[in-house]
Design a protein around this motif. Structure first.
Motif, mmCIF file in Angstrom:
data_model
loop_
_atom_site.group_PDB
_atom_site.id
_atom_site.type_symbol
_atom_site.label_atom_id
_atom_site.label_comp_id
_atom_site.label_asym_id
_atom_site.label_seq_id
_atom_site.Cartn_x
_atom_site.Cartn_y
_atom_site.Cartn_z
ATOM 1 N N TRP A 1 30.099 40.595 36.094
ATOM 2 C CA TRP A 1 31.254 41.090 35.340
ATOM 3 C C TRP A 1 31.646 40.079 34.256
ATOM 4 O O TRP A 1 31.619 38.867 34.502
ATOM 5 C CB TRP A 1 32.451 41.305 36.261
ATOM 6 C CG TRP A 1 32.261 42.370 37.314
ATOM 7 C CD1 TRP A 1 32.145 42.181 38.661
ATOM 8 C CD2 TRP A 1 32.180 43.781 37.102
ATOM 9 N NE1 TRP A 1 31.982 43.381 39.314
ATOM 10 C CE2 TRP A 1 32.004 44.384 38.374
ATOM 11 C CE3 TRP A 1 32.225 44.599 35.973
ATOM 12 C CZ2 TRP A 1 31.886 45.765 38.544
ATOM 13 C CZ3 TRP A 1 32.104 45.976 36.140
ATOM 14 C CH2 TRP A 1 31.946 46.538 37.400
ATOM 15 N N PRO A 2 32.015 40.534 33.062
ATOM 16 C CA PRO A 2 32.458 39.611 32.000
ATOM 17 C C PRO A 2 33.708 38.847 32.430
ATOM 18 O O PRO A 2 34.571 39.377 33.135
ATOM 19 C CB PRO A 2 32.765 40.551 30.826
ATOM 20 C CG PRO A 2 32.016 41.806 31.122
ATOM 21 C CD PRO A 2 31.982 41.937 32.607
ATOM 22 N N HIS A 3 33.804 37.610 32.007
ATOM 23 C CA HIS A 3 34.953 36.780 32.384
ATOM 24 C C HIS A 3 36.255 37.362 31.853
ATOM 25 O O HIS A 3 37.308 37.258 32.500
ATOM 26 C CB HIS A 3 34.753 35.355 31.863
ATOM 27 C CG HIS A 3 33.652 34.615 32.547
ATOM 28 N ND1 HIS A 3 33.715 34.252 33.877
ATOM 29 C CD2 HIS A 3 32.440 34.178 32.096
ATOM 30 C CE1 HIS A 3 32.607 33.623 34.222
ATOM 31 N NE2 HIS A 3 31.815 33.559 33.152
ATOM 32 N N SER A 4 36.207 37.993 30.694
ATOM 33 C CA SER A 4 37.426 38.594 30.138
ATOM 34 C C SER A 4 37.924 39.726 31.034
ATOM 35 O O SER A 4 39.133 39.885 31.254
ATOM 36 C CB SER A 4 37.158 39.129 28.727
ATOM 37 O OG SER A 4 36.090 40.067 28.727
ATOM 38 N N LEU A 5 36.994 40.513 31.576
ATOM 39 C CA LEU A 5 37.371 41.603 32.472
ATOM 40 C C LEU A 5 37.945 41.059 33.776
ATOM 41 O O LEU A 5 38.913 41.613 34.321
ATOM 42 C CB LEU A 5 36.156 42.481 32.755
ATOM 43 C CG LEU A 5 36.390 43.690 33.673
ATOM 44 C CD1 LEU A 5 37.433 44.624 33.068
ATOM 45 C CD2 LEU A 5 35.089 44.438 33.923
ATOM 46 N N ARG B 1 39.570 38.278 34.128
ATOM 47 C CA ARG B 1 40.935 37.785 33.864
ATOM 48 C C ARG B 1 41.933 38.938 33.827
ATOM 49 O O ARG B 1 43.048 38.814 34.348
ATOM 50 C CB ARG B 1 40.955 37.004 32.548
ATOM 51 C CG ARG B 1 40.296 35.630 32.635
ATOM 52 C CD ARG B 1 40.669 34.776 31.432
ATOM 53 N NE ARG B 1 40.103 35.339 30.202
ATOM 54 C CZ ARG B 1 38.931 34.988 29.689
ATOM 55 N NH1 ARG B 1 38.171 34.100 30.332
ATOM 56 N NH2 ARG B 1 38.490 35.521 28.565
ATOM 57 N N VAL B 2 41.538 40.036 33.212
ATOM 58 C CA VAL B 2 42.426 41.212 33.180
ATOM 59 C C VAL B 2 42.619 41.764 34.588
ATOM 60 O O VAL B 2 43.737 42.126 34.986
ATOM 61 C CB VAL B 2 41.850 42.297 32.248
ATOM 62 C CG1 VAL B 2 42.676 43.580 32.357
ATOM 63 C CG2 VAL B 2 41.817 41.804 30.815
#
Length: 282
Positions: free
Chosen positions: A67-71, A73-74
């Motif tokens: 999973w992307p790190h930005s996702l 964090r959200v």
């Protein structure tokens, strides 16, 4: 304050409330699941959960670390919306606050106040009870969370371990989110259903993205929260409390204008003529 609490406890007719909860239904009403018997609905939920365990959960485990790190964090922010304390604390404060309201009210305002109190009590009860139930069940099942299993070992269990790493099924956050969603739909009407569903679904997705639960865990929690809330609402409706059941089987609020009545009383409480009007109204 003590006098206010004592007076509220008396005027709220707790004995009558307890009697209604214990007595048989006043009317049968239509089945909650339409023509499907409740045991069949429960069996369907169990079969769906098992099917997801052997189909979706392995794929979930394979992509867990992609999973992307930005996702992530959200998801870490969104997941907080499934914390039961976020709802139980303000609901508890509101219930106590309403109990301290001056008990000498016009008849309509007093009836409206009781309706609002009962609605909040309904929400508090379903969120608290489903949350407690799911925490007991998940620790008895003891399914190990995705972040703590070996690759491919998606069916790892440690029953009655009673520690957080073995408390994956069902998801408590999903249960709470879907209980809250059901409360929103029941109290605000079908118009909020898309928003309630979106909110609850996002909480479930966040738990999967964070590796706290498998897909089957959040689905099991969602089914538990949603249907337990609807069942309790129908239980109350059949006893003339909080809800009523329409001829088509749908549930609706009793005293739908209760909030408007209270707002009108608050706005006019210094106007004796308005108070008399509020007292004499049906």
């Amino acid at each position: 304050m003590r006098n206010a609490i004592r007076q509220w406890a008396h005027t709220a007719t707790w004995r009558e409330l307890g009697r209604r909860l214990r007595e048989p239904p006043r009317f049968a009403g239509r089945p909650l699941f339409g023509r499907i018997p409740p045991p069949a609905a429960v069996l369907f939920g169990l079969l769906l959960t098992v099917a997801l365990m052997v189909t979706a959960d392995p794929a979930d485990l394979r992509i867990l670390h992609e999973w992307p790190h930005s996702l992530i964090r959200v998801a870490a922010i969104v997941t907080n919306l499934g914390d039961s304390g976020l709802y139980l604390v303000p609901l508890g404060i509101a219930l106590i606050g309403l109990a301290l309201v001056d008990p000498v009210l016009p008849r309509r305002a007093d009836a409206a106040l009781r309706q609002v109190w009962l609605r909040l009590a309904f929400c508090f009860t379903v969120i608290a009870v489903t949350g407690l139930a799911v925490n007991l069940v998940k620790r008895a099942i003891g399914r190990v969370r995705p972040l703590h299993v070996d690759p491919g070992a998606y069916l790892t269990f440690d029953p009655f371990a009673w520690h957080a790493t073995a408390a994956s099924m069902p998801s408590g956050h999903a249960t709470t989110a879907w209980s809250v969603a059901a409360c929103l739909v029941l109290l605000a009407g079908p118009r909020v259903r898309p928003y309630a569903f979106a909110f609850a679904t996002l909480v479930c997705v966040s738990r999967v993205v964070l590796g706290a639960h498998f897909v089957s865990d959040v689905v099991a929690g969602a089914l538990l929260g949603w249907f337990a809330t609807l069942w309790f609402a129908q239980f109350l409706a059949r006893r003339g409390l909080v809800f009523r059941q329409k001829p088509d089987g749908a549930l609706a609020l009793r005293g739908q204008d209760a909030a408007k009545t209270l707002l009108a009383w608050r706005a006019r409480r210094k106007d004796p003529i308005a108070d008399d009007t509020l007292s004499d109204g049906a």
